[in-house]
Design a protein around this motif. Structure first.
Motif, PDB file in Angstrom:
ATOM      1  N   GLY A   2      11.374  -1.460   3.796  1.00  0.00           N
ATOM      2  CA  GLY A   2      11.484  -2.730   3.077  1.00  0.00           C
ATOM      3  C   GLY A   2      12.737  -2.793   2.221  1.00  0.00           C
ATOM      4  O   GLY A   2      13.223  -3.874   1.896  1.00  0.00           O
ATOM      5  N   ARG A   3      13.253  -1.638   1.824  1.00  0.00           N
ATOM      6  CA  ARG A   3      14.449  -1.625   0.978  1.00  0.00           C
ATOM      7  C   ARG A   3      15.238  -0.358   1.289  1.00  0.00           C
ATOM      8  O   ARG A   3      14.649   0.706   1.470  1.00  0.00           O
ATOM      9  N   LEU A   4      16.553  -0.483   1.369  1.00  0.00           N
ATOM     10  CA  LEU A   4      17.430   0.681   1.519  1.00  0.00           C
ATOM     11  C   LEU A   4      18.330   0.714   0.288  1.00  0.00           C
ATOM     12  O   LEU A   4      18.958  -0.289  -0.067  1.00  0.00           O
ATOM     13  N   TYR A   5      18.376   1.864  -0.336  1.00  0.00           N
ATOM     14  CA  TYR A   5      19.098   2.007  -1.605  1.00  0.00           C
ATOM     15  C   TYR A   5      20.204   3.035  -1.388  1.00  0.00           C
ATOM     16  O   TYR A   5      19.926   4.191  -1.062  1.00  0.00           O
ATOM     17  N   PHE A   6      21.450   2.609  -1.513  1.00  0.00           N
ATOM     18  CA  PHE A   6      22.584   3.522  -1.351  1.00  0.00           C
ATOM     19  C   PHE A   6      23.196   3.762  -2.724  1.00  0.00           C
ATOM     20  O   PHE A   6      23.407   2.817  -3.491  1.00  0.00           O
ATOM     21  N   ASN A   7      23.493   5.022  -2.990  1.00  0.00           N
ATOM     22  CA  ASN A   7      24.103   5.296  -4.292  1.00  0.00           C
ATOM     23  C   ASN A   7      25.161   6.392  -4.108  1.00  0.00           C
ATOM     24  O   ASN A   7      25.056   7.261  -3.234  1.00  0.00           O
ATOM     25  N   ASN A   8      26.180   6.308  -4.942  1.00  0.00           N
ATOM     26  CA  ASN A   8      27.247   7.319  -4.932  1.00  0.00           C
ATOM     27  C   ASN A   8      28.003   7.229  -6.249  1.00  0.00           C
ATOM     28  O   ASN A   8      27.608   6.488  -7.158  1.00  0.00           O
ATOM     29  N   ARG A   9      29.118   7.961  -6.338  1.00  0.00           N
ATOM     30  CA  ARG A   9      29.834   8.040  -7.620  1.00  0.00           C
ATOM     31  C   ARG A   9      30.296   6.661  -8.115  1.00  0.00           C
ATOM     32  O   ARG A   9      30.414   6.436  -9.296  1.00  0.00           O
ATOM     33  N   GLU A  10      30.542   5.765  -7.167  1.00  0.00           N
ATOM     34  CA  GLU A  10      31.064   4.456  -7.553  1.00  0.00           C
ATOM     35  C   GLU A  10      29.995   3.588  -8.238  1.00  0.00           C
ATOM     36  O   GLU A  10      30.263   2.883  -9.197  1.00  0.00           O
ATOM     37  N   SER A  11      28.755   3.672  -7.716  1.00  0.00           N
ATOM     38  CA  SER A  11      27.698   2.794  -8.244  1.00  0.00           C
ATOM     39  C   SER A  11      26.780   3.497  -9.232  1.00  0.00           C
ATOM     40  O   SER A  11      25.935   2.855  -9.863  1.00  0.00           O
ATOM     41  N   ALA A  12      26.945   4.830  -9.369  1.00  0.00           N
ATOM     42  CA  ALA A  12      25.966   5.623 -10.123  1.00  0.00           C
ATOM     43  C   ALA A  12      25.678   5.090 -11.526  1.00  0.00           C
ATOM     44  O   ALA A  12      24.526   5.029 -11.944  1.00  0.00           O
ATOM     45  N   GLN A  13      26.732   4.676 -12.224  1.00  0.00           N
ATOM     46  CA  GLN A  13      26.541   4.251 -13.612  1.00  0.00           C
ATOM     47  C   GLN A  13      25.632   3.032 -13.719  1.00  0.00           C
ATOM     48  O   GLN A  13      24.883   2.897 -14.675  1.00  0.00           O
ATOM     49  N   GLU A  14      25.729   2.158 -12.745  1.00  0.00           N
ATOM     50  CA  GLU A  14      25.005   0.891 -12.858  1.00  0.00           C
ATOM     51  C   GLU A  14      23.817   0.781 -11.901  1.00  0.00           C
ATOM     52  O   GLU A  14      23.073  -0.197 -11.976  1.00  0.00           O
ATOM     53  N   ALA A  15      23.668   1.753 -11.014  1.00  0.00           N
ATOM     54  CA  ALA A  15      22.583   1.657 -10.027  1.00  0.00           C
ATOM     55  C   ALA A  15      21.236   1.671 -10.758  1.00  0.00           C
ATOM     56  O   ALA A  15      21.088   2.307 -11.800  1.00  0.00           O
ATOM     57  N   GLN A  57       0.825  -1.201   0.000  1.00  0.00           N
ATOM     58  CA  GLN A  57       0.000   0.000   0.000  1.00  0.00           C
ATOM     59  C   GLN A  57       0.860   1.251   0.000  1.00  0.00           C
ATOM     60  O   GLN A  57       2.017   1.196  -0.398  1.00  0.00           O
ATOM     61  N   ASP A  58       0.278   2.374   0.431  1.00  0.00           N
ATOM     62  CA  ASP A  58       1.015   3.620   0.195  1.00  0.00           C
ATOM     63  C   ASP A  58       2.196   3.808   1.134  1.00  0.00           C
ATOM     64  O   ASP A  58       2.339   3.122   2.138  1.00  0.00           O
ATOM     65  N   SER A  59       3.040   4.759   0.784  1.00  0.00           N
ATOM     66  CA  SER A  59       4.338   4.841   1.427  1.00  0.00           C
ATOM     67  C   SER A  59       4.902   6.250   1.254  1.00  0.00           C
ATOM     68  O   SER A  59       4.798   6.825   0.182  1.00  0.00           O
ATOM     69  N   LEU A  60       5.450   6.793   2.340  1.00  0.00           N
ATOM     70  CA  LEU A  60       6.035   8.145   2.279  1.00  0.00           C
ATOM     71  C   LEU A  60       7.549   8.009   2.181  1.00  0.00           C
ATOM     72  O   LEU A  60       8.288   8.364   3.104  1.00  0.00           O
ATOM     73  N   ASN A  61       7.997   7.454   1.076  1.00  0.00           N
ATOM     74  CA  ASN A  61       9.419   7.140   0.900  1.00  0.00           C
ATOM     75  C   ASN A  61      10.298   8.382   0.998  1.00  0.00           C
ATOM     76  O   ASN A  61       9.930   9.456   0.518  1.00  0.00           O
ATOM     77  N   ALA A  62      11.472   8.189   1.584  1.00  0.00           N
ATOM     78  CA  ALA A  62      12.391   9.319   1.770  1.00  0.00           C
ATOM     79  C   ALA A  62      13.671   9.103   0.973  1.00  0.00           C
ATOM     80  O   ALA A  62      14.046   7.974   0.654  1.00  0.00           O
ATOM     81  N   SER A  63      14.326  10.223   0.673  1.00  0.00           N
ATOM     82  CA  SER A  63      15.682  10.154   0.140  1.00  0.00           C
ATOM     83  C   SER A  63      16.541  11.094   0.977  1.00  0.00           C
ATOM     84  O   SER A  63      16.162  12.254   1.196  1.00  0.00           O
ATOM     85  N   ILE A  64      17.663  10.590   1.463  1.00  0.00           N
ATOM     86  CA  ILE A  64      18.519  11.378   2.352  1.00  0.00           C
ATOM     87  C   ILE A  64      19.790  11.771   1.602  1.00  0.00           C
ATOM     88  O   ILE A  64      20.458  10.909   1.001  1.00  0.00           O
TER      89      ILE A  64
END
Ligand code: NAP
Length: 674
Positions: free
Chosen positions: A450-463, A257-264
């Motif tokens: 339910g899921r944590l998504y980490f991204n940065n310069r190293e993974s950006a191309q393939e994330a 159902q609905d979700s107030l997802n955040a990005s930090i």
């Protein structure tokens, strides 16, 4: 005018007299009549169970996986028919790619997982054998078998194809028939996909039925062997999951159902860093993709206090570039919301958010500058809530459209506390290059996400993107997100199966699972097992080798030859001082090599290759002068291609006292012919 039909008990049924008229969110014109058909829901359930369920259960996991693969390929071949309807949902071609190609891709992944990770049989073996007795005559094993009911899939309007296929693939792989009920507003696209799948002739009759419109008394009829997998609002989920028969029967109810997802934005991600730019581009994409109608979209952006203004500035620059308009037109980046009603709903929710946050981009009163602006179109709206601790609406109100709120944080603990105010979300992303930030936030936030998504310069191309649920990973979240889990590879298949702990002797467990268990009967074959083709080798077929003595010369030769001169093999005194060894001992790898030398049959034959080795353990040291013999037993067989299959062998090495010194599972590819 489109007329999406229902498909019940083998018959297509047209919309009824009181069908709902669906209007284009782009032009406002009537595009379809949907629903209102008189359906016999009891007969549909019976049809699913009697025809679909039994036909699916006749097949094993691999047959069903092959069927899914063929089905996905067939859909792929006809997907342009789906793309032709896609703009009528307000979605651009790029949005449609997530829905249509994303759905087909999900089905392919389940097909492949079914073949690679599930047995070539009808009983799923879950985990390893549990030793329940000292002598090993009484063991335990978890298995899973398909439920005998029907899976009712109720889907939201935003992903008419993916929403169906991500549930259908694990359900069919499990061996359970499905009745799919799409959201009425986009049911014509789901119906087209169902038609294609049925026209493929790949599905057994009864495996898939479709309801366009209301579900009548369908849910009241469900029992303990049925599953409801629901995607939609928390309100509808609550109403459905609290139906007396669902509670009374313990009917499985999976809710997304609905979700107030955040990005930090991480504290390390200052303007000028690739992480800052990444944060802004992911946020802008999440606001505008599918016009923000994604359950995983970023609703709250949590940003270091000092970076509020730079983030607003950078996002404004991005959002100003977004071309809003007819989703079928070239160059349009954001289409319309699914309907005029949905737009009104989103604007009402945005107004509520506006009572706690200042609007920093977009104007709800202003129609975007495009044709048909009055229908489903709206500008992206960006808010900033300066005091997220004192606020509540911004953490609770899901405006299911292109609306997001920025809020400041003081330190990591504060950032996590704000994210957790969502009271259970599908996903949160963190853009940081600092592993300590990732670790600390995981500890503080994982319990609400339910899921944590980490991204940065190293993974950006393939994330793969903050908002993309992947078939390999679980999709769902605790609390407000519904408490459900979907996909996650084979985990998602198990939602449609019963896990049962079986206990008994090794022979009993072998018979149930089709996999040889240590202690079960060993059969002597008519010739060396490596001379036998895939189909000739029988589960339990065993070779006992002769023995060979391991000498000090062997150990020294091996050490020199390989360069492995570790002291335990070379220095008597140092080895004896080690708590594991009585003195110099043979290399574990030497034992493996000797084992192969003892059990192989050297001539060309059906065994094509050794492809791996699982669960190797060295249990007792082997000293110079000890002897070694091997037991090799066929444990499991899995068809892989049209030419060969995988045979897993249980291999145990014994010393002269019949003590086990090492054990492992050996994988070989074995031809179907000589
Ligand atoms: P909704 O009103 O709850 O509708 C969802 C589905 O339930 C539709 O198929 C709807 O059919 C059906 N439905 C409604 N009342 C029903 C009833 N009494 N009996 C049986 N079926 C019934 O949700 P929505 O507003 O369309 O969808 C948007 C919401 O879905 C958002 O809150 C969004 O966050 C959520 N969502 C969540 C996910 C996720 O994976 N977590 C994914 C997508 C969307 P009709 O269309 O015929 O009314």
């Amino acid at each position: 005018m489109l007329e999406p039909h229902s498909y019940a008990c083998g018959t297509w049924i047209a919309p009824g007299a009181d069908a709902q008229v669906l209007k284009s969110p782009v032009t406002g014109e009537a595009i379809a009549r949907a629903g209102g058909a008189a359906l016999d829901f009891g007969a549909m359930i019976d049809w699913a169970k009697a025809r679909g369920g039994s036909a699916l259960r006749e097949m094993g996991f691999h047959e069903r996986a092959k069927m899914l693969k063929a089905l996905a390929a067939y859909l792929d071949g006809r997907k342009e028919e789906l793309y032709a309807l896609n703009p009528l949902t307000g979605a651009t071609r790029k949005d449609g790619w997530i829905d249509i190609d994303g759905g087909i891709g999900t089905m392919f992944v389940f097909a492949s997982k079914g073949r690679r990770e599930m047995p070539d049989g009808k009983v799923y073996v879950d985990g390893g054998v549990e030793q329940l007795s000292r002598k090993g005559t009484f063991l335990g094993q978890h298995v899973a078998v398909p439920l005998r009911g029907v899976a009712v899939h109720i889907n939201a309007f935003n992903f008419p194809v993916w929403g169906m296929l991500e549930k259908l693939a694990p359900t069919l792989l499990a061996g359970v028939p499905a009745i799919v009920k799409p959201a009425t507003q986009t049911s014509f696209l789901t119906e087209a996909a169902v038609r294609i799948m049925l026209e493929s002739g790949l599905l057994p009759e009864g495996a898939l039925q479709l309801i366009v419109g209301r579900t009548g008394d369908l849910l009241e009829r469900l029992g303990a062997q049925d599953v409801v997998s629901f995607t939609g609002s928390a309100r509808t989920a609550l109403a459905l999951r609290s139906m007396p028969n669902i509670i009374e029967n313990g009917t499985r109810f999976i809710a997304e159902q609905d979700s107030l997802n955040a990005s930090i934005l991480g504290p390390d991600a200052a303007p000028g860093t690739p992480e800052f730019d990444l944060f802004v581009s992911e946020a802008a994409r999440e606001i505008t993709t599918k016009a923000g109608q994604k359950c995983t979209a970023i609703r709250r952006m949590i940003v270091p206090e000092a970076l509020i203004d730079p983030v607003i500035e950078a996002l404004t620059a991005r959002l100003e570039q977004v071309v809003i308009g007819d989703p079928g037109e070239e160059g349009v980046k954001m289409g319309a919301l699914v309907s005029e009603g949905q737009r009104a709903d989103v604007l009402a929710q945005a107004e509520r958010i506006g009572t706690e946050a200042r609007r920093v981009f977009g104007d709800p009163a202003r129609a975007p500058d495009c044709a048909g602006a009055g229908h489903g179109f709206m500008e992206p709206l960006l808010y900033c809530c300066d005091d997220p601790d004192a606020a509540s609406i911004v953490h609770e109100t899901e405006a299911f459209g292109p609306v997001s709120t920025i809020m400041p944080y003081r330190d990591l603990a504060h950032a996590a506390a704000i994210a957790n105010r969502g009271q259970g979300s599908l996903v949160a992303s963190v853009i940081t290059s600092d592993p300590a930030v990732a670790r600390d936030l995981t500890l503080e936030m994982a319990h609400w996400h339910g899921r944590l998504y980490f991204n940065n310069r190293e993974s950006a191309q393939e994330a793969t993107g903050h908002g993309s649920p992947l078939p390999h990973m679980t999709h769902g979240g605790p609390g407000r997100a519904g408490g459900g889990e979907e996909m996650g590879g084979v985990r998602g298949v198990l939602h449609y199966m019963q896990r049962t702990a079986v206990q008994g002797s090794p022979d009993i467990l072998t018979a149930i699972t089709g996999q040889w268990v240590k202690g079960a009967e060993e059969r002597k074959g008519p010739e060396h097992p490596f001379r036998r083709t895939f189909s000739e080798i029988e589960i339990g077929e065993t070779l006992h080798t002769k023995s060979r003595t391991v000498t000090l010369e062997d150990i020294e030769h091996f050490a020199r030859f390989t360069g492995d001169t570790f002291y335990a093999h070379m220095d008597e005194e140092a080895a004896a001082a080690n708590p594991f060894f009585p003195g110099r001992v043979a290399h574990g790898y030497l034992l493996l090599s000797f084992a192969a030398g003892l059990f192989v049959q050297p001539d060309p034959g059906p065994v094509l290759a050794n492809t791996g080795l699982n669960a190797l353990s060295f249990q007792k040291p082997v000293s110079p002068g000890d002897s070694l013999r091997v037991r090799l037993t066929c444990k499991r067989k899995t068809r892989r291609t049209d030419e060969y299959g995988e045979v897993a062998w249980d291999v145990t090495l014994y010393n002269q006292n019949d003590e086990q010194v090492a054990g492992y599972e050996l994988l070989t590819m074995v031809s179907y012919s000589r």
